[in-house]
Design a protein around this motif. Structure first.
Motif, PDB file in Angstrom:
ATOM      1  N   VAL A 104       0.877  -1.172   0.000  1.00  0.00           N
ATOM      2  CA  VAL A 104       0.000   0.000   0.000  1.00  0.00           C
ATOM      3  C   VAL A 104       0.912   1.219   0.000  1.00  0.00           C
ATOM      4  O   VAL A 104       1.744   1.382   0.890  1.00  0.00           O
ATOM      5  N   THR A 105       0.799   2.057  -1.010  1.00  0.00           N
ATOM      6  CA  THR A 105       1.729   3.172  -1.179  1.00  0.00           C
ATOM      7  C   THR A 105       0.985   4.496  -1.253  1.00  0.00           C
ATOM      8  O   THR A 105      -0.245   4.547  -1.354  1.00  0.00           O
ATOM      9  N   ALA A 106       1.752   5.573  -1.212  1.00  0.00           N
ATOM     10  CA  ALA A 106       1.229   6.928  -1.397  1.00  0.00           C
ATOM     11  C   ALA A 106       2.055   7.610  -2.466  1.00  0.00           C
ATOM     12  O   ALA A 106       3.142   7.150  -2.828  1.00  0.00           O
ATOM     13  N   ARG A 107       1.533   8.730  -2.968  1.00  0.00           N
ATOM     14  CA  ARG A 107       2.270   9.578  -3.907  1.00  0.00           C
ATOM     15  C   ARG A 107       2.596  10.893  -3.217  1.00  0.00           C
ATOM     16  O   ARG A 107       1.856  11.354  -2.339  1.00  0.00           O
ATOM     17  N   ALA A 108       3.682  11.529  -3.623  1.00  0.00           N
ATOM     18  CA  ALA A 108       4.104  12.778  -2.991  1.00  0.00           C
ATOM     19  C   ALA A 108       3.048  13.859  -3.125  1.00  0.00           C
ATOM     20  O   ALA A 108       2.919  14.730  -2.251  1.00  0.00           O
ATOM     21  N   GLU A 109       2.245  13.820  -4.184  1.00  0.00           N
ATOM     22  CA  GLU A 109       1.231  14.855  -4.399  1.00  0.00           C
ATOM     23  C   GLU A 109      -0.084  14.564  -3.672  1.00  0.00           C
ATOM     24  O   GLU A 109      -1.013  15.388  -3.699  1.00  0.00           O
ATOM     25  N   ASP A 110      -0.210  13.419  -3.012  1.00  0.00           N
ATOM     26  CA  ASP A 110      -1.420  13.120  -2.233  1.00  0.00           C
ATOM     27  C   ASP A 110      -1.560  14.111  -1.076  1.00  0.00           C
ATOM     28  O   ASP A 110      -0.567  14.564  -0.499  1.00  0.00           O
ATOM     29  N   THR A 111      -2.799  14.421  -0.707  1.00  0.00           N
ATOM     30  CA  THR A 111      -3.018  15.262   0.467  1.00  0.00           C
ATOM     31  C   THR A 111      -2.794  14.427   1.730  1.00  0.00           C
ATOM     32  O   THR A 111      -2.828  13.187   1.699  1.00  0.00           O
ATOM     33  N   LEU A 112      -2.580  15.108   2.831  1.00  0.00           N
ATOM     34  CA  LEU A 112      -2.385  14.402   4.103  1.00  0.00           C
ATOM     35  C   LEU A 112      -3.639  13.622   4.486  1.00  0.00           C
ATOM     36  O   LEU A 112      -3.544  12.530   5.052  1.00  0.00           O
ATOM     37  N   SER A 113      -4.808  14.172   4.181  1.00  0.00           N
ATOM     38  CA  SER A 113      -6.046  13.455   4.518  1.00  0.00           C
ATOM     39  C   SER A 113      -6.175  12.178   3.695  1.00  0.00           C
ATOM     40  O   SER A 113      -6.655  11.154   4.194  1.00  0.00           O
ATOM     41  N   GLN A 114      -5.742  12.201   2.430  1.00  0.00           N
ATOM     42  CA  GLN A 114      -5.766  10.977   1.617  1.00  0.00           C
ATOM     43  C   GLN A 114      -4.849   9.914   2.216  1.00  0.00           C
ATOM     44  O   GLN A 114      -5.217   8.736   2.291  1.00  0.00           O
ATOM     45  N   ALA A 115      -3.659  10.331   2.636  1.00  0.00           N
ATOM     46  CA  ALA A 115      -2.729   9.374   3.235  1.00  0.00           C
ATOM     47  C   ALA A 115      -3.282   8.824   4.538  1.00  0.00           C
ATOM     48  O   ALA A 115      -3.172   7.624   4.819  1.00  0.00           O
ATOM     49  N   ALA A 116      -3.890   9.681   5.355  1.00  0.00           N
ATOM     50  CA  ALA A 116      -4.447   9.236   6.633  1.00  0.00           C
ATOM     51  C   ALA A 116      -5.577   8.236   6.419  1.00  0.00           C
ATOM     52  O   ALA A 116      -5.668   7.218   7.126  1.00  0.00           O
ATOM     53  N   ARG A 117      -6.438   8.492   5.430  1.00  0.00           N
ATOM     54  CA  ARG A 117      -7.535   7.552   5.143  1.00  0.00           C
ATOM     55  C   ARG A 117      -6.995   6.217   4.657  1.00  0.00           C
ATOM     56  O   ARG A 117      -7.521   5.158   5.017  1.00  0.00           O
ATOM     57  N   SER A 118      -5.944   6.254   3.844  1.00  0.00           N
ATOM     58  CA  SER A 118      -5.355   5.013   3.341  1.00  0.00           C
ATOM     59  C   SER A 118      -4.761   4.195   4.492  1.00  0.00           C
ATOM     60  O   SER A 118      -4.939   2.966   4.552  1.00  0.00           O
ATOM     61  N   MET A 119      -4.069   4.860   5.426  1.00  0.00           N
ATOM     62  CA  MET A 119      -3.520   4.150   6.584  1.00  0.00           C
ATOM     63  C   MET A 119      -4.629   3.515   7.413  1.00  0.00           C
ATOM     64  O   MET A 119      -4.505   2.359   7.846  1.00  0.00           O
ATOM     65  N   ALA A 120      -5.706   4.267   7.632  1.00  0.00           N
ATOM     66  CA  ALA A 120      -6.808   3.741   8.443  1.00  0.00           C
ATOM     67  C   ALA A 120      -7.492   2.566   7.744  1.00  0.00           C
ATOM     68  O   ALA A 120      -7.801   1.548   8.372  1.00  0.00           O
ATOM     69  N   ARG A 121      -7.700   2.703   6.438  1.00  0.00           N
ATOM     70  CA  ARG A 121      -8.408   1.652   5.690  1.00  0.00           C
ATOM     71  C   ARG A 121      -7.620   0.357   5.672  1.00  0.00           C
ATOM     72  O   ARG A 121      -8.194  -0.737   5.789  1.00  0.00           O
ATOM     73  N   HIS A 122      -6.298   0.460   5.533  1.00  0.00           N
ATOM     74  CA  HIS A 122      -5.464  -0.740   5.425  1.00  0.00           C
ATOM     75  C   HIS A 122      -4.801  -1.117   6.748  1.00  0.00           C
ATOM     76  O   HIS A 122      -4.052  -2.095   6.791  1.00  0.00           O
ATOM     77  N   GLN A 123      -5.085  -0.323   7.801  1.00  0.00           N
ATOM     78  CA  GLN A 123      -4.572  -0.605   9.146  1.00  0.00           C
ATOM     79  C   GLN A 123      -3.046  -0.735   9.148  1.00  0.00           C
ATOM     80  O   GLN A 123      -2.484  -1.714   9.645  1.00  0.00           O
ATOM     81  N   VAL A 124      -2.390   0.281   8.576  1.00  0.00           N
ATOM     82  CA  VAL A 124      -0.931   0.334   8.569  1.00  0.00           C
ATOM     83  C   VAL A 124      -0.485   1.652   9.204  1.00  0.00           C
ATOM     84  O   VAL A 124      -1.242   2.618   9.259  1.00  0.00           O
ATOM     85  N   LYS A 125       0.759   1.679   9.670  1.00  0.00           N
ATOM     86  CA  LYS A 125       1.280   2.854  10.371  1.00  0.00           C
ATOM     87  C   LYS A 125       2.103   3.765   9.468  1.00  0.00           C
ATOM     88  O   LYS A 125       2.388   4.902   9.842  1.00  0.00           O
TER      89      LYS A 125
END
Length: 240
Positions: free
Chosen positions: A98-119
């Motif tokens: 599960v990855t992120a992109r540098a241009e993602d917003t912080l809220s997008q990254a936070a939702r992705s962490m919560a959805r996939h239960q990763v830190k």
């Protein structure tokens, strides 16, 4: 928050320890201890992220004894047994990552962490190449902004987006990340917009709104004693 919204690239850690697919189990454990992290990305020869190894992936080695296959084991138990016998990062890793992109917003990254239960999330470019890593603690860095910095940005956002201009300049004060808005706007329909704009600024904890509309003069009945004079005075005219 307009074009000033914080992105993953603003807060991510750019120096990243990554594992090769062939990295041995004990070397993975040593790397986690040395760098004080609970997960590490796994990359191929081109530094493309192919998976992530976390402490959770290592624990079956401790938790489960190595024994023959259990015919009654469920799919989760079988996966744990496979990891208990794993020796390399490729055998241990969770894939795809599960990855992120540098241009993602912080809220997008936070939702992705919560959805996939990763830190934490490896940050990759369009080709999947590792650029950095963003953790939950990185996402909280915006709350270290000073009250003065937040107030200046809220001022800029409101000045740029509120049309027509307020009856008089709005008062923006910030204390411990809590924004208080005061003053009067020409159109009270803009009050919710002002609150949303202030709340969207990175580092804002909450918004207290004391905005009002323009002052209204009372409509006086000219038939009442003094009414005609008062009405003419308010209108700037003369009483006949």
């Amino acid at each position: 928050m307009g074009g000033n919204q914080y992105r993953v690239g603003d807060v991510m850690t750019r120096t990243v320890v990554a594992l090769a697919s062939a990295t041995a189990f004990k070397d993975i454990a040593k790397a986690m201890r040395r760098w004080r992290v609970s997960a590490l990305p796994v990359v191929d020869d081109a530094r493309r992220v192919v998976g992530v190894v976390s402490e959770t992936d290592l624990l079956p080695k401790v938790r489960l004894p190595l024994r023959g296959p259990d015919p009654d084991a469920g799919p989760h138990r079988l996966a744990d047994l496979a990891k208990a016998g794993a020796r390399t990062a490729q055998e241990l890793m969770t894939a795809p990552a599960v990855t992120a992109r540098a241009e993602d917003t912080l809220s997008q990254a936070a939702r992705s962490m919560a959805r996939h239960q990763v830190k934490r999330l490896p940050v990759v470019d369009a080709d999947g190449l590792l650029q950095g890593i963003v953790s939950r603690s990185d996402l909280l860095k915006v709350f270290l902004r000073t009250d003065e910095d937040i107030a200046r940005e809220v001022d800029r956002e409101l000045a740029a987006c509120l049309v027509p201009e307020p009856v008089r300049p709005l008062r923006v004060t910030v204390r411990d990340g809590v924004v208080r808005l005061g003053g009067r706007v020409r159109d009270t329909a803009q009050v919710p917009l002002a609150v949303r704009l202030a709340r969207s600024v990175a580092g804002v904890v909450d918004v207290e709104c004391a905005l009002g509309g323009p002052r209204r003069r009372p409509a006086l009945d000219p038939d009442l004693p003094g009414g005609a004079a008062a009405a003419a005075s308010a209108a700037g005219g003369d009483v006949p």
